[in-house]
Scaffold this motif. Structure first.
Motif, PDB file in Angstrom:
ATOM      1  N   THR A 198       0.849  -1.186   0.000  1.00  0.00           N
ATOM      2  CA  THR A 198       0.000   0.000   0.000  1.00  0.00           C
ATOM      3  C   THR A 198       0.885   1.237   0.000  1.00  0.00           C
ATOM      4  O   THR A 198       2.075   1.157   0.316  1.00  0.00           O
ATOM      5  CB  THR A 198      -0.937   0.024   1.225  1.00  0.00           C
ATOM      6  OG1 THR A 198      -1.966   1.002   1.030  1.00  0.00           O
ATOM      7  CG2 THR A 198      -0.167   0.383   2.496  1.00  0.00           C
ATOM      8  N   GLY A 200       0.693   5.048   1.754  1.00  0.00           N
ATOM      9  CA  GLY A 200      -0.113   5.884   2.647  1.00  0.00           C
ATOM     10  C   GLY A 200       0.581   6.205   3.943  1.00  0.00           C
ATOM     11  O   GLY A 200       1.071   5.301   4.636  1.00  0.00           O
ATOM     12  N   GLN A 205      -6.681   9.996   7.730  1.00  0.00           N
ATOM     13  CA  GLN A 205      -7.235   9.693   6.415  1.00  0.00           C
ATOM     14  C   GLN A 205      -6.934   8.261   5.972  1.00  0.00           C
ATOM     15  O   GLN A 205      -7.834   7.534   5.538  1.00  0.00           O
ATOM     16  CB  GLN A 205      -6.682  10.657   5.363  1.00  0.00           C
ATOM     17  CG  GLN A 205      -7.154  10.320   3.939  1.00  0.00           C
ATOM     18  CD  GLN A 205      -6.424  11.102   2.865  1.00  0.00           C
ATOM     19  OE1 GLN A 205      -5.607  11.964   3.160  1.00  0.00           O
ATOM     20  NE2 GLN A 205      -6.709  10.801   1.612  1.00  0.00           N
ATOM     21  N   LYS A 206      -5.679   7.857   6.084  1.00  0.00           N
ATOM     22  CA  LYS A 206      -5.268   6.575   5.504  1.00  0.00           C
ATOM     23  C   LYS A 206      -5.638   5.382   6.380  1.00  0.00           C
ATOM     24  O   LYS A 206      -5.641   4.233   5.900  1.00  0.00           O
ATOM     25  CB  LYS A 206      -3.762   6.579   5.249  1.00  0.00           C
ATOM     26  CG  LYS A 206      -3.311   7.675   4.277  1.00  0.00           C
ATOM     27  CD  LYS A 206      -3.936   7.541   2.899  1.00  0.00           C
ATOM     28  CE  LYS A 206      -3.414   8.594   1.943  1.00  0.00           C
ATOM     29  NZ  LYS A 206      -3.997   8.482   0.593  1.00  0.00           N
ATOM     30  N   ILE A 208      -4.219   3.597   8.702  1.00  0.00           N
ATOM     31  CA  ILE A 208      -3.240   2.504   8.664  1.00  0.00           C
ATOM     32  C   ILE A 208      -3.369   1.584   9.869  1.00  0.00           C
ATOM     33  O   ILE A 208      -3.034   0.392   9.799  1.00  0.00           O
ATOM     34  CB  ILE A 208      -1.804   3.074   8.561  1.00  0.00           C
ATOM     35  CG1 ILE A 208      -1.642   3.911   7.280  1.00  0.00           C
ATOM     36  CG2 ILE A 208      -0.771   1.946   8.565  1.00  0.00           C
ATOM     37  CD1 ILE A 208      -1.832   3.166   5.990  1.00  0.00           C
ATOM     38  N   SER A 277      -5.980  -0.896   0.481  1.00  0.00           N
ATOM     39  CA  SER A 277      -6.164   0.430   1.074  1.00  0.00           C
ATOM     40  C   SER A 277      -7.294   0.357   2.091  1.00  0.00           C
ATOM     41  O   SER A 277      -8.368  -0.166   1.790  1.00  0.00           O
ATOM     42  CB  SER A 277      -6.506   1.468   0.001  1.00  0.00           C
ATOM     43  OG  SER A 277      -7.004   2.658   0.595  1.00  0.00           O
ATOM     44  N   ALA A 279      -8.263   3.316   3.633  1.00  0.00           N
ATOM     45  CA  ALA A 279      -8.486   4.754   3.814  1.00  0.00           C
ATOM     46  C   ALA A 279      -9.933   5.073   4.192  1.00  0.00           C
ATOM     47  O   ALA A 279     -10.864   4.361   3.807  1.00  0.00           O
ATOM     48  CB  ALA A 279      -8.107   5.509   2.546  1.00  0.00           C
ATOM     49  N   GLU A 282     -10.717   9.439   0.033  1.00  0.00           N
ATOM     50  CA  GLU A 282      -9.694   9.792  -0.950  1.00  0.00           C
ATOM     51  C   GLU A 282     -10.295  10.793  -1.925  1.00  0.00           C
ATOM     52  O   GLU A 282     -11.510  11.015  -1.936  1.00  0.00           O
ATOM     53  CB  GLU A 282      -9.216   8.554  -1.727  1.00  0.00           C
ATOM     54  CG  GLU A 282      -8.497   7.494  -0.907  1.00  0.00           C
ATOM     55  CD  GLU A 282      -7.051   7.851  -0.615  1.00  0.00           C
ATOM     56  OE1 GLU A 282      -6.612   8.948  -1.015  1.00  0.00           O
ATOM     57  OE2 GLU A 282      -6.353   7.025   0.011  1.00  0.00           O
ATOM     58  N   PRO A 285      -7.365   8.145  -5.779  1.00  0.00           N
ATOM     59  CA  PRO A 285      -5.984   7.806  -5.420  1.00  0.00           C
ATOM     60  C   PRO A 285      -5.145   7.307  -6.584  1.00  0.00           C
ATOM     61  O   PRO A 285      -5.502   6.333  -7.253  1.00  0.00           O
ATOM     62  CB  PRO A 285      -6.159   6.718  -4.353  1.00  0.00           C
ATOM     63  CG  PRO A 285      -7.514   6.153  -4.592  1.00  0.00           C
ATOM     64  CD  PRO A 285      -8.351   7.278  -5.107  1.00  0.00           C
TER      65      PRO A 285
END
Length: 375
Positions: A198, A200, A205-206, A208, A277, A279, A282, A285
């Motif tokens: 990935t 990010g 936002q992401k 993770i 992802s 997220a 976005e 992306p």
């Protein structure tokens, strides 16, 4: 024929930086002249047009965060630059570029197009901050401004939440050139060949932290590695992510790469089993577009931007936010179902070729520039 001069205003990092460079490198230099106004420390690389000619740039104290003194200085200096350069059109990119560009447009009367690449009010779960950011977007949505959305999701938010009039909202999907040649890796490869990846930074936002939870569940059943690229820029949650990795005993199974050139990103994506992802939102992306162009199936969260690119059970899977177990099951399923993986790979490439090839799509943007200049 006199060239149309466009002033691009932005904080030039991440996908916003990629977007502008692709526009400059693919639009017709015989028809359009560009200048770039961006932050002092956001990028050290120059900007070039289609003929490899260096584009005029101005560096101002434009930053990602709200900084009242620097933002005021940037507005005043941008005003002076535009009075000198006399552009026909302003194209402001990102939330900060959008604020500065639209404020200057009010002062100068120059028409402006604004591409948020994901609205700023989505960037926080703090209700007060969210209201403030949304209020600013609503306030600046009036006047001689056209919202140029990077995805259908962004277009819909502009109309339904921010309050743009429908006739003042246009769509130009983010797009890239076909990826026919992939360069060799310029950094040392420290991870195994069998991996998913990935792009990010660790931030709200992401999401993770959710990705780490997903991968923890995957590792219970699957021998696979995870490569996370781009964790070094504006990574407010990096310490938390490193702590999670340690607590889940995944230090030998996850590689964190601070800064990676776009060429290395493409190389790593091209060799991955899957792109993932988690997220929360976005714009559209680039890393997912690049995965599609490289025939890589994607498993992504069902959020703005991701859902514009991935069709569930066609070129990948869409997973509702924070549905950790379903996400992990789909990763395991697709890693082990070679037939479905092959079909998704073919469909990924088809999706790119039909919708996100900038060589074909740049004409649409050029037509938008022409239409806004003569309004």
């Amino acid at each position: 024929m006199k060239k149309i001069k466009i002033a691009h205003i932005l904080h030039s990092v991440g996908g916003v930086d990629v977007s502008l460079r692709l526009i400059l490198e693919n639009s017709n230099p015989l028809q359009f002249e560009n200048i770039v106004i961006h932050g002092i420390v956001d990028t050290k690389e120059g900007f070039y047009d289609k003929n490899k000619v260096l584009v005029t740039e101005y560096k101002l104290p434009i930053s990602r965060e709200i900084a009242i003194a620097n933002d005021f200085i940037s507005i005043i200096k941008t005003y002076r630059i535009l009075k000198k350069e006399k552009p026909d059109l302003i194209h402001c990119h990102s939330a900060k570029g959008g604020v500065i560009g639209r404020m200057v447009a009010i002062l100068t009367g120059i028409p402006v197009v604004y591409t948020p690449q994901a609205f700023s009010y989505l960037s926080t779960n703090n209700n007060f901050k969210r209201m403030v950011f949304l209020f600013i977007e609503k306030l600046l949505s009036k006047g001689n401004v056209t919202l140029l959305a990077s995805s259908k999701s962004e277009m819909n938010r502009a109309i339904n939440e921010v309050g743009f009039d429908e006739e003042n909202v246009l769509l130009f999907n983010n797009a890239i050139r076909p990826l026919t040649e992939i360069n060799s890796l310029s950094i040392k490869k420290t991870w195994p060949d069998n991996y998913i990846c990935t792009v990010g930074r660790p931030c709200y936002q992401k999401n993770i932290d959710e990705m780490i939870r997903v991968f923890y569940e995957v590792k219970k059943q699957q021998d696979i590695h995870l490569v996370i690229m781009g964790v070094g820029h504006y990574a407010s949650q990096l310490r938390m992510i490193k702590k999670m990795i340690s607590e889940f005993d995944l230090s030998n199974n996850i590689t964190l790469l601070d800064w990676v050139s776009r060429e290395d990103v493409l190389h790593i994506i091209s060799k991955t089993q899957l792109y993932i992802s988690t997220a929360r939102y976005e714009g559209l992306p680039y890393s997912v577009i690049e995965s599609l162009a490289l025939s890589i199936p994607c498993i992504v969260s069902n959020c703005d931007g991701n859902k514009d690119l991935i069709v569930d059970n066609y070129n990948g899977y869409l997973i509702n936010e924070n549905d950790t177990i379903r996400f992990s099951k789909k990763v395991i399923q697709l890693l082990n179902d070679k037939n479905k993986h092959a079909v998704f790979s073919i469909n990924a490439k088809k999706t790119f070729e039909l919708n996100y090839n900038i060589i074909e799509k740049i004409k649409d943007l050029e037509a938008i520039y022409l239409s806004q200049k003569v309004k």
